[in-house]
Design a protein around this motif. Structure first.
Motif, PDB file in Angstrom:
ATOM      1  N   LEU A  70       0.752  -1.204  -0.124  1.00  0.00           N
ATOM      2  CA  LEU A  70       0.007  -0.103  -0.119  1.00  0.00           C
ATOM      3  C   LEU A  70       1.026   1.302   0.115  1.00  0.00           C
ATOM      4  O   LEU A  70       0.532   2.387  -0.636  1.00  0.00           O
ATOM      5  CB  LEU A  70      -0.924   0.093   1.285  1.00  0.00           C
ATOM      6  CG  LEU A  70      -2.157  -0.982   1.248  1.00  0.00           C
ATOM      7  CD1 LEU A  70      -2.702  -0.837   2.421  1.00  0.00           C
ATOM      8  CD2 LEU A  70      -2.960  -0.597  -0.145  1.00  0.00           C
ATOM      9  N   GLU A  71       1.874   1.246   0.662  1.00  0.00           N
ATOM     10  CA  GLU A  71       2.743   2.388   0.717  1.00  0.00           C
ATOM     11  C   GLU A  71       3.327   2.724  -0.652  1.00  0.00           C
ATOM     12  O   GLU A  71       3.745   3.893  -0.813  1.00  0.00           O
ATOM     13  CB  GLU A  71       3.748   2.229   1.924  1.00  0.00           C
ATOM     14  CG  GLU A  71       4.695   3.431   2.205  1.00  0.00           C
ATOM     15  CD  GLU A  71       4.071   4.736   2.750  1.00  0.00           C
ATOM     16  OE1 GLU A  71       4.315   5.719   2.778  1.00  0.00           O
ATOM     17  OE2 GLU A  71       3.099   4.207   3.342  1.00  0.00           O
ATOM     18  N   ALA A  72       3.661   1.571  -1.293  1.00  0.00           N
ATOM     19  CA  ALA A  72       4.387   1.690  -2.271  1.00  0.00           C
ATOM     20  C   ALA A  72       3.381   1.977  -3.504  1.00  0.00           C
ATOM     21  O   ALA A  72       3.733   2.937  -4.592  1.00  0.00           O
ATOM     22  CB  ALA A  72       4.951   0.416  -2.981  1.00  0.00           C
ATOM     23  N   LEU A 122      -3.962 -11.406  -0.038  1.00  0.00           N
ATOM     24  CA  LEU A 122      -3.819  -9.952   0.125  1.00  0.00           C
ATOM     25  C   LEU A 122      -4.576  -9.033  -0.827  1.00  0.00           C
ATOM     26  O   LEU A 122      -4.948  -8.008  -0.251  1.00  0.00           O
ATOM     27  CB  LEU A 122      -2.168 -10.083  -0.818  1.00  0.00           C
ATOM     28  CG  LEU A 122      -1.615  -8.415  -0.695  1.00  0.00           C
ATOM     29  CD1 LEU A 122      -1.221  -7.992   0.597  1.00  0.00           C
ATOM     30  CD2 LEU A 122      -0.370  -8.735  -1.506  1.00  0.00           C
ATOM     31  N   GLN A 123      -5.055  -9.623  -1.738  1.00  0.00           N
ATOM     32  CA  GLN A 123      -6.225  -8.658  -2.564  1.00  0.00           C
ATOM     33  C   GLN A 123      -7.270  -8.602  -1.790  1.00  0.00           C
ATOM     34  O   GLN A 123      -7.858  -7.543  -1.482  1.00  0.00           O
ATOM     35  CB  GLN A 123      -6.677  -9.531  -3.638  1.00  0.00           C
ATOM     36  CG  GLN A 123      -5.484  -9.289  -5.065  1.00  0.00           C
ATOM     37  CD  GLN A 123      -6.080 -10.259  -6.101  1.00  0.00           C
ATOM     38  OE1 GLN A 123      -6.242 -11.119  -6.190  1.00  0.00           O
ATOM     39  NE2 GLN A 123      -5.906  -9.542  -7.181  1.00  0.00           N
ATOM     40  N   LEU A 131      -6.763  -3.213  -5.918  1.00  0.00           N
ATOM     41  CA  LEU A 131      -5.477  -3.115  -6.721  1.00  0.00           C
ATOM     42  C   LEU A 131      -5.574  -4.410  -7.627  1.00  0.00           C
ATOM     43  O   LEU A 131      -5.917  -5.427  -7.093  1.00  0.00           O
ATOM     44  CB  LEU A 131      -4.174  -3.357  -5.701  1.00  0.00           C
ATOM     45  CG  LEU A 131      -4.190  -2.139  -4.665  1.00  0.00           C
ATOM     46  CD1 LEU A 131      -2.906  -2.372  -4.037  1.00  0.00           C
ATOM     47  CD2 LEU A 131      -4.016  -0.818  -5.544  1.00  0.00           C
ATOM     48  N   PRO A 132      -5.335  -4.177  -8.780  1.00  0.00           N
ATOM     49  CA  PRO A 132      -5.226  -5.100  -9.772  1.00  0.00           C
ATOM     50  C   PRO A 132      -4.001  -6.102  -9.579  1.00  0.00           C
ATOM     51  O   PRO A 132      -3.136  -5.544  -8.959  1.00  0.00           O
ATOM     52  CB  PRO A 132      -5.281  -4.788 -11.246  1.00  0.00           C
ATOM     53  CG  PRO A 132      -4.505  -3.204 -10.876  1.00  0.00           C
ATOM     54  CD  PRO A 132      -5.152  -2.966  -9.557  1.00  0.00           C
ATOM     55  N   ARG A 137       1.822  -7.099  -8.084  1.00  0.00           N
ATOM     56  CA  ARG A 137       2.929  -7.819  -8.474  1.00  0.00           C
ATOM     57  C   ARG A 137       4.283  -6.910  -8.722  1.00  0.00           C
ATOM     58  O   ARG A 137       5.439  -7.054  -8.127  1.00  0.00           O
ATOM     59  CB  ARG A 137       2.997  -8.687  -9.449  1.00  0.00           C
ATOM     60  CG  ARG A 137       2.031  -9.951  -9.103  1.00  0.00           C
ATOM     61  CD  ARG A 137       2.090 -11.085 -10.217  1.00  0.00           C
ATOM     62  NE  ARG A 137       0.989 -12.227  -9.890  1.00  0.00           N
ATOM     63  CZ  ARG A 137       1.299 -13.192  -8.911  1.00  0.00           C
ATOM     64  NH1 ARG A 137       2.487 -13.389  -8.324  1.00  0.00           N
ATOM     65  NH2 ARG A 137       0.590 -14.224  -8.850  1.00  0.00           N
ATOM     66  N   GLU A 138       3.864  -5.806  -9.471  1.00  0.00           N
ATOM     67  CA  GLU A 138       4.977  -4.815  -9.718  1.00  0.00           C
ATOM     68  C   GLU A 138       5.612  -4.248  -8.330  1.00  0.00           C
ATOM     69  O   GLU A 138       6.586  -3.964  -8.226  1.00  0.00           O
ATOM     70  CB  GLU A 138       4.379  -3.761 -10.753  1.00  0.00           C
ATOM     71  CG  GLU A 138       4.218  -4.293 -12.222  1.00  0.00           C
ATOM     72  CD  GLU A 138       3.578  -3.295 -13.014  1.00  0.00           C
ATOM     73  OE1 GLU A 138       3.262  -1.977 -12.433  1.00  0.00           O
ATOM     74  OE2 GLU A 138       3.629  -3.375 -14.263  1.00  0.00           O
TER      75      GLU A 138
END
Length: 797
Positions: A70-72, A122-123, A131-132, A137-138
């Motif tokens: 989330l921070e990223a 996580l999703q 988030l997709p 993953r990125e």
């Protein structure tokens, strides 16, 4: 808000919508997220009560990675791991947490097959941000790259290591240089302090008086008068948090009144004398009433025990006990006198007006007497402990040393004198989130220190996490207090959840545990109420309220509890060892892999004895050797290595070539390991090697005695060399001093058991069980899984 027709749930929904539309606008998203939490009265502190096998490490990794992702995503910050502090209590647990977090990040970053389940979890945890998968993953890849390139800033550590870091950064406040020695071996320090205190007794009259009193008391009790060992044992309380918390008060009282021990002793002696006077007066009054009414003890039945209790104390027998009959005597007048005694009513009336009040008076005086007696008997010990404590402080100052056991107390005092943020800023990093594992083992001082940090974090509306299970509290000997976990919800308004599904064991095992611990908690609660009579304050209903687990893994599982009858020709230990061997052979015949078997014992000595017993038992088949091999840190002590044993005996001979015991020991080793060449001394005798420095001397002995031919010694030798190197950093290299260190401490140092070694695993624990499942194609019982399952060493009946 009511006038606008907006409810809390609508605002939360608006928050979700806003986050989807403006996911790259963190200000808007954070505002609505903050408002939603406030309206729903949700705390930013999550507390998970996690029973065994319930996915604790998985949950920790999930929450940790969620914060990073989330921070990223929201702030473009892939270095947020620098601001998350994750602590646990053991190095193994720390390593497991690091491995799990890095493994899950790697799986997400490189789309491995086993990352699918974690990705789904996580999703779900970030569902409000929608988030997709591609972005998750990125972000995982950028975060993983950042961690690997700045690994030293990954704040996942043991609680002791964390406090060490804080301590070293507070070196100036300590009045020491940053190079001070952090001492972890409290036993060695305490032993030296006890020895020095005894040595200085002839220079300090007060210490001499206390030691003399202590010796005289032991002689009066027909006990051994050698006191150094007992001084060492009862002085261990110096490292107890209770003593540390009250040491300052003791110091202040001693400064204000140096004669406080003498004054206190006089006060307690006066209390004892007053109690004795009361005993004598009550006995005389009781006997006078008996004489006036022509009564004897035969008129009283069981109530005579009340009179006997009075007479014992009045006659100087202070070992009297307040038994059940005495308790009944003080409770009701109807108990006095025999049931069919013609004067029962008269006796009951006399009891109401005389004996019951006198009995209460005597019991109150007796309790004061016992308290005063206990104080006077142990007062000299408190004085000695105080002097030993001062000796440790003086030695620490002289050696620029700080005790690891004092760190929690020191930080607690620092926090009391200052703001918590200042203390933790000294780490050189901004801690914004705290995750604490195994919280049930946290001590009061540790919690006080962390609570200051957590309160500051929560006041800034930042997330933190605590995981624990009071049923797994095993560190009371290290001041662990499981009750803290039960109160944390009220203290910090935490959001408490229970992980109630067991993913490790199978149905029958889980049901056995559910039934066993449910009934055990009921019995403990009944025992508590029968003893203390207050069900409202019994800790067991709440402590074990979440003991029942759901099963997830499978429908099978097997539990076996064995009781061993001890034959007349065997000791209990021998009978249990033989039973373990029989069980191992049965498991081998049933097809259970050796690596899937774990033996739990109560003490380290038991596993060492068992390991030797199994090693001496020849296997019944070629593959049976693995079932005789115990893989255990506790079994792999340095003195178990034959090569190191030989080196130590040779060092004894270098230090003293006339040492006949070492000569005989070396000769015995030569008989059992003939390939070494007889272990003969060098030309000129052992003494010629004395000039070689210790570290090089060990290597020279290894070469000269041809110890390389002894197989399986590498791990021991590497650990031994590391220990010697660490020893030489802080100690002189003379042989006598090192050999003393070997005998007192180093020889029991363990080496890590290899994870890939084929053999039976061992853990030292208090709870024992075996579980394995029936499997098609086998007539016997086959082990279900090695994770978290164990074979219980049988109990002698």
């Amino acid at each position: 808000m009511a006038n606008l027709g907006i409810t809390a749930s609508k605002i939360c929904n608006l928050s979700l919508t806003t986050n989807k539309r403006t996911i790259r606008n963190p200000v808007t998203g954070n505002f609505f997220s903050y408002l939603c939490r406030k309206l729903n009265n949700m705390s930013r502190l999550k507390v998970y009560k996690a029973s065994a096998g319930s996915g604790k490490t998985y949950t920790l990794a999930l929450e940790y990675i969620r914060e990073l992702i989330l921070e990223a995503q929201l702030h473009g910050n892939n270095k947020h791991f620098r601001h998350i502090l994750a602590v646990t209590f053991t190095k193994d647990a720390t390593s497991e947490m690091k491995d799990r977090i890095l493994a899950e990040l790697y799986g997400l970053a490189f789309n491995t097959a086993d990352s699918v389940g974690f990705l789904a979890s996580l999703q779900l945890s970030v569902i409000s941000y929608q988030l997709p998968e591609r972005e998750i993953r990125e972000n995982a890849k950028t975060v993983l790259d950042a961690i690997l390139h700045d690994y030293s800033r990954l704040n996942i550590t043991t609680i002791d290591s964390f406090f060490q870091r804080v301590l070293r950064n507070l070196a100036r406040e300590l009045g020491r240089s940053s190079k001070f020695n952090l001492e972890m071996n409290t036993g060695k320090v305490l032993q030296d302090a006890v020895h020095n205190t005894i040595e200085k007794a002839n220079q300090n009259k007060q210490i001499l008086d206390w030691l003399t009193t202590y010796v005289e008391q032991k002689l009066d009790d027909d006990r051994n008068w050698h006191i150094d060992k007992e001084l060492f044992e009862f002085s261990k309380c110096i490292y107890n948090e209770f003593f540390q918390e009250h040491e300052k008060q003791l110091r202040q009282q001693l400064v204000a009144n140096p004669a406080i021990f003498k004054t206190l002793k006089a006060q307690q002696e006066a209390i004892k004398q007053n109690s004795k006077t009361t005993f004598k007066q009550v006995m005389d009054n009781s006997n006078r009433v008996l004489d006036e009414h022509a009564l004897t003890l035969d008129d009283f039945g069981n109530s005579k025990h009340g009179l006997l209790f009075i007479n014992k104390l009045g006659g100087g027998n202070y070992s009297a006990e307040i038994g059940s009959y005495v308790s009944q005597c003080r409770a009701t007048a109807d108990f006095w006198g025999k049931a069919k005694h013609p004067r029962k009513n008269e006796i009951a009336a006399l009891a109401e007006t005389h004996w019951i009040p006198w009995l209460e008076e005597v019991i109150a005086a007796f309790q004061k007497y016992q308290t005063a007696q206990m104080i006077t008997q142990n007062l000299h010990q408190l004085g000695l402990i105080w002097d030993i404590s001062k000796e440790i402080a003086a030695e620490n100052e002289e050696n620029n040393r700080f005790m690891l056991s004092d760190t929690a107390m020191f930080l607690n005092e620092m926090i009391d004198r200052s703001d918590a943020p200042f203390i933790y800023e000294k780490l050189g990093s901004d801690i914004r989130h705290v995750m604490i594992d195994e919280f049930q083992d946290t001590s009061r001082l540790q919690w006080s220190n962390f609570k200051a940090l957590l309160s500051n974090i929560l006041s800034e509306d930042r997330f933190s996490l605590i995981v624990g299970d009071v049923k797994q509290s095993i560190y009371r000997w290290r001041n662990g207090d499981w009750r803290i976990l039960g109160k944390i919800g009220d203290e910090l308004h935490a959001n408490i959840s229970t992980l109630d599904t067991n993913y490790r064991s199978e149905k029958n095992v889980i049901e056995f545990n559910n039934n066993f611990f449910t009934r055990a908690s009921e019995l403990l609660n009944e025992l508590y109420i029968s003893k203390w009579g207050d069900a409202q304050h019994s800790p067991f209903p709440t402590t074990y309220s979440d003991v029942v687990q759901k099963h997830k893994k499978g429908e099978n599982g097997y539990v076996s509890v064995d009781f061993v009858e001890k034959p007349e020709d065997l000791t209990a230990a021998e009978a249990m060892n033989a039973a373990v061997l029989d069980k191992l052979e049965a498991l081998q015949a049933a097809g259970v892999p050796a690596n899937d078997i774990c033996i739990l014992t109560r003490t380290n000595k038991e596993i060492i004895d068992l390991a030797e017993y199994l090693a001496s038992a020849p296997p019944t088949s070629p593959e049976g050797g693995a079932y005789r091999s115990i893989i255990s840190n506790d079994a792999f002590q340095l003195h178990s290595s034959e090569a190191i044993q030989i080196i130590i005996e040779a060092l004894r001979l270098v230090a003293d070539p006339e040492n006949k015991i070492a000569t005989e020991q070396l000769y015995q080793h030569a008989l059992t390991t003939p390939s070494t060449g007889g272990l003969t001394p060098p030309l000129g005798g052992w003494g010629v090697l004395r000039a070689i420095p210790l570290f090089e001397l060990i290597g020279e002995l290894y070469r000269q005695l041809n110890l390389a031919v002894i197989e399986g010694q590498s791990a021991y030798l590497f650990a031994f060399y590391d220990a010697v190197s660490a020893y030489l950093n802080d100690n002189p290299g003379d042989l006598p001093h090192f050999l003393e260190y070997w005998d007192s401490e180093l020889k029991t140092r363990t080496i890590p058991a290899g994870a890939n070694v084929d053999g039976v695993r061992h853990r030292h624990h208090a709870l024992l069980r075996l579980e394995y499942q029936p499997q098609a194609g086998h007539n016997g019982l086959v082990r279900q899984s090695c994770r978290g399952n164990a074979y219980a060493a049988p109990t002698a009946d």
